[in-house]
Design a protein around this motif. Sequence first.
Motif, PDB file in Angstrom:
ATOM      1  N   LYS A   1      27.248  78.831  31.935  1.00 31.88           N
ATOM      2  CA  LYS A   1      26.603  78.856  30.628  1.00 31.88           C
ATOM      3  C   LYS A   1      25.710  77.638  30.494  1.00 31.88           C
ATOM      4  O   LYS A   1      25.997  76.591  31.059  1.00 31.88           O
ATOM      5  CB  LYS A   1      27.661  78.807  29.522  1.00 31.88           C
ATOM      6  N   ALA A   2      24.642  77.785  29.741  1.00 36.79           N
ATOM      7  CA  ALA A   2      23.781  76.645  29.454  1.00 36.79           C
ATOM      8  C   ALA A   2      23.767  76.425  27.953  1.00 36.79           C
ATOM      9  O   ALA A   2      23.639  77.378  27.181  1.00 36.79           O
ATOM     10  CB  ALA A   2      22.370  76.899  29.981  1.00 36.79           C
ATOM     11  N   TYR A   3      23.967  75.183  27.545  1.00 34.71           N
ATOM     12  CA  TYR A   3      23.990  74.861  26.126  1.00 34.71           C
ATOM     13  C   TYR A   3      22.763  74.042  25.787  1.00 34.71           C
ATOM     14  O   TYR A   3      22.426  73.095  26.495  1.00 34.71           O
ATOM     15  CB  TYR A   3      25.238  74.042  25.786  1.00 34.71           C
TER      16      TYR A   3
ATOM     17  N   PRO B   1      21.073  63.888  27.900  1.00 35.83           N
ATOM     18  CA  PRO B   1      22.454  64.302  28.202  1.00 35.83           C
ATOM     19  C   PRO B   1      23.499  63.562  27.369  1.00 35.83           C
ATOM     20  O   PRO B   1      24.640  63.985  27.315  1.00 35.83           O
ATOM     21  CB  PRO B   1      22.624  63.952  29.686  1.00 35.83           C
ATOM     22  N   TRP B   2      23.122  62.456  26.746  1.00 36.14           N
ATOM     23  CA  TRP B   2      24.118  61.661  26.026  1.00 36.14           C
ATOM     24  C   TRP B   2      24.230  62.069  24.560  1.00 36.14           C
ATOM     25  O   TRP B   2      25.102  61.583  23.840  1.00 36.14           O
ATOM     26  CB  TRP B   2      23.781  60.174  26.130  1.00 36.14           C
ATOM     27  N   ILE B   3      23.343  62.936  24.117  1.00 37.40           N
ATOM     28  CA  ILE B   3      23.413  63.385  22.720  1.00 37.40           C
ATOM     29  C   ILE B   3      24.569  64.374  22.592  1.00 37.40           C
ATOM     30  O   ILE B   3      24.741  65.265  23.412  1.00 37.40           O
ATOM     31  CB  ILE B   3      22.094  64.040  22.295  1.00 37.40           C
ATOM     32  N   ARG B   4      25.381  64.170  21.551  1.00 36.35           N
ATOM     33  CA  ARG B   4      26.535  65.055  21.315  1.00 36.35           C
ATOM     34  C   ARG B   4      26.173  66.107  20.280  1.00 36.35           C
ATOM     35  O   ARG B   4      25.308  65.883  19.427  1.00 36.35           O
ATOM     36  CB  ARG B   4      27.733  64.249  20.820  1.00 36.35           C
ATOM     37  N   PHE B   5      26.819  67.229  20.352  1.00 38.62           N
ATOM     38  CA  PHE B   5      26.547  68.305  19.402  1.00 38.62           C
ATOM     39  C   PHE B   5      27.852  69.071  19.217  1.00 38.62           C
ATOM     40  O   PHE B   5      28.358  69.671  20.172  1.00 38.62           O
ATOM     41  CB  PHE B   5      25.459  69.217  19.959  1.00 38.62           C
ATOM     42  N   ASP B   6      28.405  69.005  18.044  1.00 38.69           N
ATOM     43  CA  ASP B   6      29.733  69.564  17.835  1.00 38.69           C
ATOM     44  C   ASP B   6      29.684  71.087  17.794  1.00 38.69           C
ATOM     45  O   ASP B   6      29.016  71.677  16.957  1.00 38.69           O
ATOM     46  CB  ASP B   6      30.317  69.025  16.534  1.00 38.69           C
ATOM     47  N   ARG B   7      30.401  71.709  18.723  1.00 35.09           N
ATOM     48  CA  ARG B   7      30.422  73.175  18.755  1.00 35.09           C
ATOM     49  C   ARG B   7      31.808  73.724  18.436  1.00 35.09           C
ATOM     50  O   ARG B   7      32.037  74.906  18.498  1.00 35.09           O
ATOM     51  CB  ARG B   7      30.025  73.683  20.138  1.00 35.09           C
ATOM     52  N   GLY B   8      32.745  72.834  18.163  1.00 33.79           N
ATOM     53  CA  GLY B   8      34.094  73.302  17.879  1.00 33.79           C
ATOM     54  C   GLY B   8      35.020  73.065  19.043  1.00 33.79           C
ATOM     55  O   GLY B   8      34.616  72.541  20.091  1.00 33.79           O
ATOM     56  N   LEU B   9      36.247  73.481  18.881  1.00 31.82           N
ATOM     57  CA  LEU B   9      37.290  73.166  19.846  1.00 31.82           C
ATOM     58  C   LEU B   9      37.114  73.962  21.143  1.00 31.82           C
ATOM     59  O   LEU B   9      36.757  75.122  21.126  1.00 31.82           O
ATOM     60  CB  LEU B   9      38.653  73.497  19.213  1.00 31.82           C
TER      61      LEU B   9
ATOM     62  N   ASP C   1      30.807  69.524  23.920  1.00 32.73           N
ATOM     63  CA  ASP C   1      30.062  69.009  22.772  1.00 32.73           C
ATOM     64  C   ASP C   1      28.814  68.260  23.213  1.00 32.73           C
ATOM     65  O   ASP C   1      28.303  67.420  22.511  1.00 32.73           O
ATOM     66  CB  ASP C   1      30.954  68.127  21.891  1.00 32.73           C
ATOM     67  N   GLN C   2      28.334  68.568  24.432  1.00 32.00           N
ATOM     68  CA  GLN C   2      27.098  67.940  24.899  1.00 32.00           C
ATOM     69  C   GLN C   2      25.917  68.792  24.456  1.00 32.00           C
ATOM     70  O   GLN C   2      25.903  70.004  24.674  1.00 32.00           O
ATOM     71  CB  GLN C   2      27.142  67.804  26.418  1.00 32.00           C
ATOM     72  N   ALA C   3      24.922  68.147  23.827  1.00 31.20           N
ATOM     73  CA  ALA C   3      23.811  68.909  23.250  1.00 31.20           C
ATOM     74  C   ALA C   3      23.060  69.705  24.304  1.00 31.20           C
ATOM     75  O   ALA C   3      22.714  70.847  24.109  1.00 31.20           O
ATOM     76  CB  ALA C   3      22.862  67.972  22.519  1.00 31.20           C
ATOM     77  N   PHE C   4      22.808  69.077  25.458  1.00 31.80           N
ATOM     78  CA  PHE C   4      22.102  69.769  26.528  1.00 31.80           C
ATOM     79  C   PHE C   4      22.997  69.744  27.752  1.00 31.80           C
ATOM     80  O   PHE C   4      23.237  68.693  28.330  1.00 31.80           O
ATOM     81  CB  PHE C   4      20.769  69.066  26.821  1.00 31.80           C
ATOM     82  N   LEU C   5      23.497  70.902  28.123  1.00 28.20           N
ATOM     83  CA  LEU C   5      24.421  70.965  29.252  1.00 28.20           C
ATOM     84  C   LEU C   5      24.204  72.260  30.013  1.00 28.20           C
ATOM     85  O   LEU C   5      24.152  73.341  29.429  1.00 28.20           O
ATOM     86  CB  LEU C   5      25.865  70.890  28.746  1.00 28.20           C
TER      87      LEU C   5
END
Lengths: 303, 491
Positions: free
Chosen positions: B86-88, B63-71, B75-79
């Motif tokens: 929605k699931a990211y 859960p602490w890994i960030r993943f930039d998806r834009g504004l 920006d959480q990789a697994f959310l």
Amino acid sequence: MSDKHEKDIDEISGVETTGHEWDGIKELNNPLPKWWLYTFYACILFAIGYTIVYPSWPFPSSDGWTYVKGTADYAQRTEVADEIGAVKAEQAKYVDEIRSADFAAITASDELHDFALQGGKAAFGDNCAGCHGSGAQGFKGFPNLNDDDWLWGGTIDAIYTTIQHGIRSETDPETRLSDMPRFLADGILDRDGVLDVTEYVLSLSGKSEDAARVARGAVVYEEQCAACHMEGGAGSHDLGAPKLADAIWLYGGDRAAIYETVAYARRGVMPAWAGRLDDATIKQLALYVYSLGGGEAAPMEGR
Amino acid sequence: MEKLNPINSPLGTPDAAAVNRGDQRDQLYADRKKVYPRRVYGQFRMIKWVVMALTLSVYYLLPWIRFDRGLGVPDQAFLIDFPTRKAYFFGLEIWAQEVYYATGLLILASLALFLTTSAIGRAWCGYACPQTVWTDLFVHIERWIQGDRNQRIKLDKSPWSAKKLFLKVSTHLAWLVVAALTGGAFVFYFGDAPTLAKQFLTGTAPLTSYLFAGGLTFSTYLLGGIAREQVCIYMCPWPRIQGALVDENTLLVSYDKKRGEPRGSLKAAAAGDVLGDCIDCKQCVAVCPTGIDIRDGFQLECIQCALCVDACNGVMDKIERPRNLIRYAPEEHVTKKGTSLIFRARTFIYMGLIVLVGGIMLASLIVRADLDVNIIKDRNPLFVRLSSGDVRNGYVIRLMNKQHADRPLAIRASGLKGLTLRSTDHAEGKELQVSLPPDDSAAFKVFAVLPADAITEGVLTSGKGEITFEIVDMDGHVISRQNAPFNGPRS
């Protein structure tokens, strides 16, 4: 097991029996686990406490059956009332805005407009669907609000006025009031005159069969009908006179129906809603009816 | 029981007994006998350490890994974001309407489990199952505080004292801390981890997150610290299912009876008895986390962690006999030094199914549209006759924009001659311009109008027709095409 009895131990399992025996089958005494038993007791205590705190036991009183109210003074009825109150309070912001804003301002805001349409739909179902149908599709004598034929005008403002004051309302002096004479019953025309003018009206939408009658009817129309229904049956929103040259007939467009209308007139009524519903609701209703797709654009400013 | 012999003394577990010894299994219901797993070193223990480190770090860190998806997009990789449904997962974004991807994932997971189980037995149970991983962790914490097997047995037998109380309380406290960290880590999957962590510590997090964290803390403590092997033996349905997936070719942890029997001490062997390699030191029993004796054969309680293999190999090394008296071997071949049979029809079928399901999922992910179109036709009224005689049908077109940007689109309709479109605000023509907000859906009320003469000209004589809506982007590309019914009067 009482201590008087010798403990009977099952040989195979090594478990004490209860002393009960059926056809040589002995019942083993495997009591419930302690935690299970205490949980059970706790549940019983909880249940007793619950009936003290919350409404529970029914009992008869002089006014019929009632129930123990409980110490928490809890009732689902008040909870529902609270919830409805909370929702109303949340809606109040929008309702106030709708009350104070004009129609242009409401339609300009997506949020407000959506709220108004939803509110209008609900109010329509409660108040209007009885006559106009749940889809506002109307019935014979009750206008279809989806189409683009409007007796009193189809702009938002015109619809708003119509809902406010109703049609032929006995309580509202500003009500919409069209007054077509009963041409036969009132002795203005004879039977032949009515038939002639009926034929002329049919000719406006290309359905006449008797050119001679049409010619005679045209003269009668010019004298008796054109003042309200206008030249060529164009109708008038100001007088609530329907268009006679289109495909929509509130009471039917065949010869017999038109004859009936000319001879005895039609007197549709609608209540004035101004005293029954609050202004914000009437505004929402007007917006909803307008959104059904048949509404007319308001005339441009200064035209 | 023999007195200490030279072998038993350093290894020290002559009194280890399986909790359900093969010759004592007539009792259906028995009180739990506490299992005191002994420390063990070896190849499989190493694998367990690695798997534990891997699974725990994935669980705690993901859960602490960030993943930039834009504004404006998390920006959480697994959310798993319930409010927006929605699931990211890194570049992948699953909307609530697409939960079938989760179904696919579950199917893949179960097929993978079938494959592993039929090839190498209950590897999932032995190495990767959360119950195993956390129990293992908790046992190590216990060992770190209270000492190894013998010390723990002694401690439990000793009367209550300040020292015993201290050791017991600190063990449970350490368990609770680990359990709390576990429960806390879980809720981070459902909210922005750094924000939630801050809220959590300042007491401003949503109530549900505290409830879930609390519930998971309690269940981790209960299952990992206290229930342990009871979960595997009595609560878990997998042993029953996995038993059905194991066949005579599956590699299972098994004891080589032919080589080991008859058992006897080195002393007896030295005295001239004809004995097998098993010296009955019971190390395999002492290290077993479910407290069984693998020498009784394959049994339901065995989670196939292979710690007994490590233990036995350690002993074999010490007494200078060949390793692998207990080893991974197919049940059928255990006595005849059989070859491993990982690749056979059964495993190929599972592999094929995995490739098939994975392929279908991958394909659907690749062609996955970033625009969802849902057209609902008005049914009340079915159609409206306009004053000109034209026939009008109403539609609600719901468009779902999965792009992170505003999206201008046009709606067109075709299929019936003379058809035009209009909206409530009176735009009329061949197409309607709409604009979609980013990552959101919007509904548009659209009216399709068919001229009156269409009915007399035979375009819609039956009263029923079909029109085609096209959603077109600004470059004129048709993104979506869908049919919808069109109703009118019968001529």
